[in-house]
Design a protein around this motif. Structure first.
Motif, PDB file in Angstrom:
ATOM      1  N   GLY A   1      94.852  18.753 -73.405  1.00  0.00           N
ATOM      2  CA  GLY A   1      95.778  18.227 -72.414  1.00  0.00           C
ATOM      3  C   GLY A   1      95.199  18.326 -71.013  1.00  0.00           C
ATOM      4  N   GLU A   2      95.999  18.012 -70.045  1.00  0.00           N
ATOM      5  CA  GLU A   2      95.540  18.026 -68.661  1.00  0.00           C
ATOM      6  C   GLU A   2      95.276  19.449 -68.177  1.00  0.00           C
ATOM      7  N   ARG A   3      94.255  19.541 -67.318  1.00  0.00           N
ATOM      8  CA  ARG A   3      93.924  20.814 -66.703  1.00  0.00           C
ATOM      9  C   ARG A   3      93.423  20.571 -65.294  1.00  0.00           C
ATOM     10  N   SER A   4      93.743  21.504 -64.411  1.00  0.00           N
ATOM     11  CA  SER A   4      93.222  21.402 -63.044  1.00  0.00           C
ATOM     12  C   SER A   4      91.792  21.933 -63.014  1.00  0.00           C
ATOM     13  N   VAL A   5      91.093  21.623 -61.962  1.00  0.00           N
ATOM     14  CA  VAL A   5      89.716  22.084 -61.791  1.00  0.00           C
ATOM     15  C   VAL A   5      89.668  23.612 -61.787  1.00  0.00           C
ATOM     16  N   GLY A   6      90.579  24.214 -61.032  1.00  0.00           N
ATOM     17  CA  GLY A   6      90.611  25.676 -60.947  1.00  0.00           C
ATOM     18  C   GLY A   6      90.852  26.325 -62.297  1.00  0.00           C
ATOM     19  N   ASP A   7      91.684  25.683 -63.078  1.00  0.00           N
ATOM     20  CA  ASP A   7      91.954  26.162 -64.423  1.00  0.00           C
ATOM     21  C   ASP A   7      90.673  26.166 -65.252  1.00  0.00           C
ATOM     22  N   LEU A   8      89.927  25.083 -65.156  1.00  0.00           N
ATOM     23  CA  LEU A   8      88.659  24.977 -65.880  1.00  0.00           C
ATOM     24  C   LEU A   8      87.665  26.020 -65.393  1.00  0.00           C
ATOM     25  N   VAL A   9      87.660  26.246 -64.096  1.00  0.00           N
ATOM     26  CA  VAL A   9      86.758  27.243 -63.514  1.00  0.00           C
ATOM     27  C   VAL A   9      87.020  28.611 -64.151  1.00  0.00           C
ATOM     28  N   LEU A  10      88.315  28.952 -64.273  1.00  0.00           N
ATOM     29  CA  LEU A  10      88.676  30.237 -64.877  1.00  0.00           C
ATOM     30  C   LEU A  10      88.246  30.298 -66.343  1.00  0.00           C
ATOM     31  N   LYS A  11      88.538  29.239 -67.070  1.00  0.00           N
ATOM     32  CA  LYS A  11      88.223  29.211 -68.501  1.00  0.00           C
ATOM     33  C   LYS A  11      86.728  29.255 -68.776  1.00  0.00           C
ATOM     34  N   LEU A  12      85.963  28.572 -67.927  1.00  0.00           N
ATOM     35  CA  LEU A  12      84.532  28.417 -68.190  1.00  0.00           C
ATOM     36  C   LEU A  12      83.687  29.514 -67.557  1.00  0.00           C
ATOM     37  N   GLY A  13      84.226  30.132 -66.507  1.00  0.00           N
ATOM     38  CA  GLY A  13      83.435  31.138 -65.819  1.00  0.00           C
ATOM     39  C   GLY A  13      82.278  30.562 -65.036  1.00  0.00           C
ATOM     40  N   LEU A  14      82.415  29.317 -64.610  1.00  0.00           N
ATOM     41  CA  LEU A  14      81.392  28.678 -63.783  1.00  0.00           C
ATOM     42  C   LEU A  14      81.870  28.618 -62.342  1.00  0.00           C
ATOM     43  N   GLU A  15      80.946  28.294 -61.450  1.00  0.00           N
ATOM     44  CA  GLU A  15      81.312  28.107 -60.059  1.00  0.00           C
ATOM     45  C   GLU A  15      82.121  26.819 -59.923  1.00  0.00           C
ATOM     46  N   GLN A  16      83.010  26.817 -58.958  1.00  0.00           N
ATOM     47  CA  GLN A  16      83.842  25.625 -58.762  1.00  0.00           C
ATOM     48  C   GLN A  16      83.013  24.357 -58.499  1.00  0.00           C
ATOM     49  N   PRO A  17      82.001  24.415 -57.629  1.00  0.00           N
ATOM     50  CA  PRO A  17      81.216  23.197 -57.411  1.00  0.00           C
ATOM     51  C   PRO A  17      80.550  22.678 -58.690  1.00  0.00           C
ATOM     52  N   SER A  18      80.089  23.594 -59.522  1.00  0.00           N
ATOM     53  CA  SER A  18      79.476  23.170 -60.781  1.00  0.00           C
ATOM     54  C   SER A  18      80.462  22.391 -61.637  1.00  0.00           C
ATOM     55  N   VAL A  19      81.657  22.947 -61.748  1.00  0.00           N
ATOM     56  CA  VAL A  19      82.679  22.284 -62.554  1.00  0.00           C
ATOM     57  C   VAL A  19      83.008  20.912 -61.974  1.00  0.00           C
ATOM     58  N   SER A  20      83.173  20.860 -60.661  1.00  0.00           N
ATOM     59  CA  SER A  20      83.474  19.575 -60.017  1.00  0.00           C
ATOM     60  C   SER A  20      82.373  18.554 -60.278  1.00  0.00           C
ATOM     61  N   LYS A  21      81.135  19.035 -60.236  1.00  0.00           N
ATOM     62  CA  LYS A  21      80.030  18.098 -60.449  1.00  0.00           C
ATOM     63  C   LYS A  21      79.985  17.606 -61.895  1.00  0.00           C
ATOM     64  N   HIS A  22      80.225  18.514 -62.829  1.00  0.00           N
ATOM     65  CA  HIS A  22      80.269  18.091 -64.232  1.00  0.00           C
ATOM     66  C   HIS A  22      81.404  17.098 -64.456  1.00  0.00           C
ATOM     67  N   LEU A  23      82.554  17.399 -63.838  1.00  0.00           N
ATOM     68  CA  LEU A  23      83.687  16.483 -63.978  1.00  0.00           C
ATOM     69  C   LEU A  23      83.356  15.120 -63.374  1.00  0.00           C
ATOM     70  N   GLY A  24      82.597  15.150 -62.289  1.00  0.00           N
ATOM     71  CA  GLY A  24      82.187  13.897 -61.665  1.00  0.00           C
ATOM     72  C   GLY A  24      81.362  13.044 -62.602  1.00  0.00           C
ATOM     73  N   VAL A  25      80.421  13.685 -63.290  1.00  0.00           N
ATOM     74  CA  VAL A  25      79.600  12.963 -64.253  1.00  0.00           C
ATOM     75  C   VAL A  25      80.462  12.400 -65.380  1.00  0.00           C
ATOM     76  N   LEU A  26      81.321  13.242 -65.904  1.00  0.00           N
ATOM     77  CA  LEU A  26      82.180  12.807 -67.015  1.00  0.00           C
ATOM     78  C   LEU A  26      83.095  11.651 -66.586  1.00  0.00           C
ATOM     79  N   ARG A  27      83.549  11.718 -65.345  1.00  0.00           N
ATOM     80  CA  ARG A  27      84.433  10.654 -64.859  1.00  0.00           C
ATOM     81  C   ARG A  27      83.670   9.353 -64.678  1.00  0.00           C
ATOM     82  N   ARG A  28      82.445   9.465 -64.167  1.00  0.00           N
ATOM     83  CA  ARG A  28      81.672   8.243 -63.930  1.00  0.00           C
ATOM     84  C   ARG A  28      81.320   7.510 -65.217  1.00  0.00           C
ATOM     85  N   VAL A  29      81.132   8.243 -66.292  1.00  0.00           N
ATOM     86  CA  VAL A  29      80.803   7.568 -67.559  1.00  0.00           C
ATOM     87  C   VAL A  29      82.073   7.282 -68.368  1.00  0.00           C
TER      88      VAL A  29
END
Lengths: 113, 113
Positions: free
Chosen positions: A29-57
């Motif tokens: 289901g839907e998740r916010s970026v911050g939520d993903l950051v907590l779940k993944l244990g990655l830095e927020q910019p990293s998550v945003s960048k990965h999401l950017g790639v996923l969104r572009r494709v």
DNA sequence: TTGACATATTCCTATGTAGGAATATATAGT
DNA sequence: ACTATATATTCCTACATAGGAATATGTCAA
């Protein structure tokens, strides 16, 4: 030349393990970026960048909700990958059948070379 | 850090379009390297290197036959990819159903934001 | 053994990119 | 307007790697 750009297609996008993790999380289901950051244990910019790639494709969709931005998987984007891998399905089924056959018959014949 | 190595797993290996082409050709049966070179229009070393990657991740098998080396697809290696993409299958089926439902019902409700 | 053929490997370079740090943008509340 | 919160973007660097050129390895035939 170097490898093809990740932004080029879904195959490259899911080659990155973190992005597969993200997609797996967004499958529920839907998740916010911050939520993903907590779940993944990655830095927020990293998550945003990965999401950017996923969104572009086209593998995820985003919508703003107040201060948060909610992402969700766009499963349609994964369909081509599924379709491609599926073309090999009959092959591994055939392969399994052969293995089974060999296990059942007597080992008379030796594999050449 | 840079991207994960292509030798690491099948996901990275099939992210390269040429390698997908090679796998598609090898799905029909065994082929020599030179045969693939002709079909693909790539340099021989390139083809050999791609085959090396595919072999290391278990996507193809090779056997020598005289001077030639014959490669064939190992479909078992593709199964994990198929399995992973399949976990999203119910999602796109659900998505398609929703699209269908919306097309059939009257557009009373407006998507928020 | 010599030569022709088939494939693999090594060396090189340009390039895409993942992650980190810092910064920018956007939104809500006061 | 100001502040806190949430997310995106920019700049940087290290590194894996695709392709090209040259070379090495392996195999058959005479």
């Amino acid at each position: 030349m170097a490898r093809a750009a990740t932004t080029s297609d879904a195959f490259n996008a899911v080659a990155e393990p973190r992005r597969r993790e993200i997609l797996e999380l967004l499958a529920f289901g839907e998740r916010s970026v911050g939520d993903l950051v907590l779940k993944l244990g990655l830095e927020q910019p990293s998550v945003s960048k990965h999401l950017g790639v996923l969104r572009r494709v086209g593998l995820v969709r985003a919508r703003r909700h107040g201060r948060r931005i909610l992402y969700k998987a766009n499963p349609e984007g994964i369909r081509p990958l599924h379709a491609w891998t599926k073309t090999f399905e009959r092959l591994w089924e055939h392969q399994l059948l052969r293995v089974k056959e060999r296990a059942e018959e007597k080992p008379r014949q030796v594999e050449r070379e």
